[in-house]
Enzyme design. Structure first.
Site, PDB file in Angstrom:
ATOM      1  CG  HIS A   1      41.479  43.787  33.775  1.00 35.25           C
ATOM      2  ND1 HIS A   1      41.230  42.442  33.812  1.00 35.25           N
ATOM      3  CD2 HIS A   1      40.599  44.310  32.889  1.00 35.25           C
ATOM      4  CE1 HIS A   1      40.227  42.146  32.994  1.00 35.25           C
ATOM      5  NE2 HIS A   1      39.833  43.271  32.411  1.00 35.25           N
TER       6      HIS A   1
ATOM      7  CD  GLU B   1      41.440  46.734  22.457  1.00 28.74           C
ATOM      8  OE1 GLU B   1      40.648  46.928  23.403  1.00 28.74           O
ATOM      9  OE2 GLU B   1      41.373  45.726  21.700  1.00 28.74           O
TER      10      GLU B   1
END
Length: 321
Positions: A125, A58
């Protein structure tokens, strides 16, 4: 044919690619696979070379997007989950957010964060990151709660010259549908009165707007008219619309799915008590997820996040004050 919230996000990306050759999409498995939630399904075939698979970094993803943006591109970065954006945190808050202010060169990137919880997703998540990013000047933080806003606000984000954190709620992807997309919408930074009322104001955003509306419908059986304000944008935040609502109702409950400490709900209450204390007939309240990591078990998850019954209970206490 009805459109889902996820359809609207896919359609907005399609239209952004079609309208502006500077736009490209970058993320993990977004090409042939279509992304973790299929938000880019079939776009790679229609726009070859502009829907690009990224390495599992990322930090690198956001860095590439920043470099492309300052050279004139309009990148859209897809994070597989909002939680993973913390790996690119340095690039987002120390580079993208500050670039214009250091160099007078805009950094028009959009970072899509699939946010919030779903049953069984657990602590890695399910997080809502909007409060963290809203702390930093230079970033625009959007939290669409409707199919229509998911489409129009994403297109507006791509056209924005500032870096945008686009918080799309995973629980809404398939649960929310609309028959059509209107041609016009409210501008970025403008809140929406999702349900008018006069006895109390609920300020919410993202998926919590719908929980709040369900709570308002339940209390309507007892004759209470609850006004629900959909923030739509966390930063900038529409303080005027919030204050106008509190002026009508005299009572305020802020609802957010993120953790309570230093959250958006705290900011709303701070603004109302600072600028509109004289409007209040009761102490303002807030309702957030529990201040613990997000549990895996579906029953624990339901107890962890605000739900319409919990909002009803908080409103009943507020109305009795």
């Amino acid at each position: 044919m009805s459109l889902t919230y996820l359809d609207a996000i896919r359609e907005a990306q399609h239209d952004a690619l079609a309208r502006d050759p500077r736009v490209f999409i970058y993320g993990q498995d977004i090409g042939k696979f279509g992304g973790a939630f299929k938000a880019t399904k079939r776009l790679a075939e229609e726009f070859p070379g502009r829907v690009l698979d990224a390495p599992i970094s990322e930090d690198a993803m956001v860095g590439v997007a920043i470099g492309a943006a300052i050279e004139g591109a309009r990148p859209i970065v897809e994070m597989q989950f909002a939680d993973f954006s913390s790996v690119g945190f340095n690039q987002i808050v120390n580079q993208a957010a500050t670039h214009f202010w250091r160099t007078n060169v805009p950094c028009p990137i959009v970072i899509r964060l699939p946010s919030g919880g779903t049953a069984g997703s657990g602590p890695f998540h399910s997080q809502s990151m909007e409060s963290i990013y809203a702390h930093y000047p230079g970033l625009i933080i959007l939290t669409p709660a409707t199919v229509e806003d998911a489409y129009h606000m994403l297109l507006a984000a791509v056209g924005c010259t500032d870096p945008v954190i686009f918080c799309e709620h995973k629980f809404l992807y398939y649960h929310l549908k609309a028959d059509a997309l209107p041609d016009e919408t409210l501008p970025l930074g403008k809140a929406r009165i999702a349900r008018p009322g006069r006895h109390a104001t609920v300020v919410a955003y993202s998926a919590m707007v719908h929980e709040s509306i369900r709570a308002a419908e339940e209390l309507a059986k007892d004759g209470y008219q609850i006004e629900v304000v959909d923030l739509r944008s966390v930063k900038p935040i529409d303080t005027d619309t919030i204050l106008a609502s509190v002026a009508r109702t005299g009572r305020l409950l802020c609802v957010g799915e993120s953790f309570p400490w230093g959250g958006v709900t705290a900011e709303v209450i701070a603004r109302v008590t600072t600028e509109g204390f004289h409007l209040l007939d009761a102490p303002p309240q807030r309702l957030n997820s529990k201040d613990t990591p997000i549990p895996y078990h579906p029953n624990l998850w339901k107890a962890h996040r605000p739900t319409s019954p919990a909002i009803v209970n908080e409103l009943r206490r507020l109305l009795k004050y």
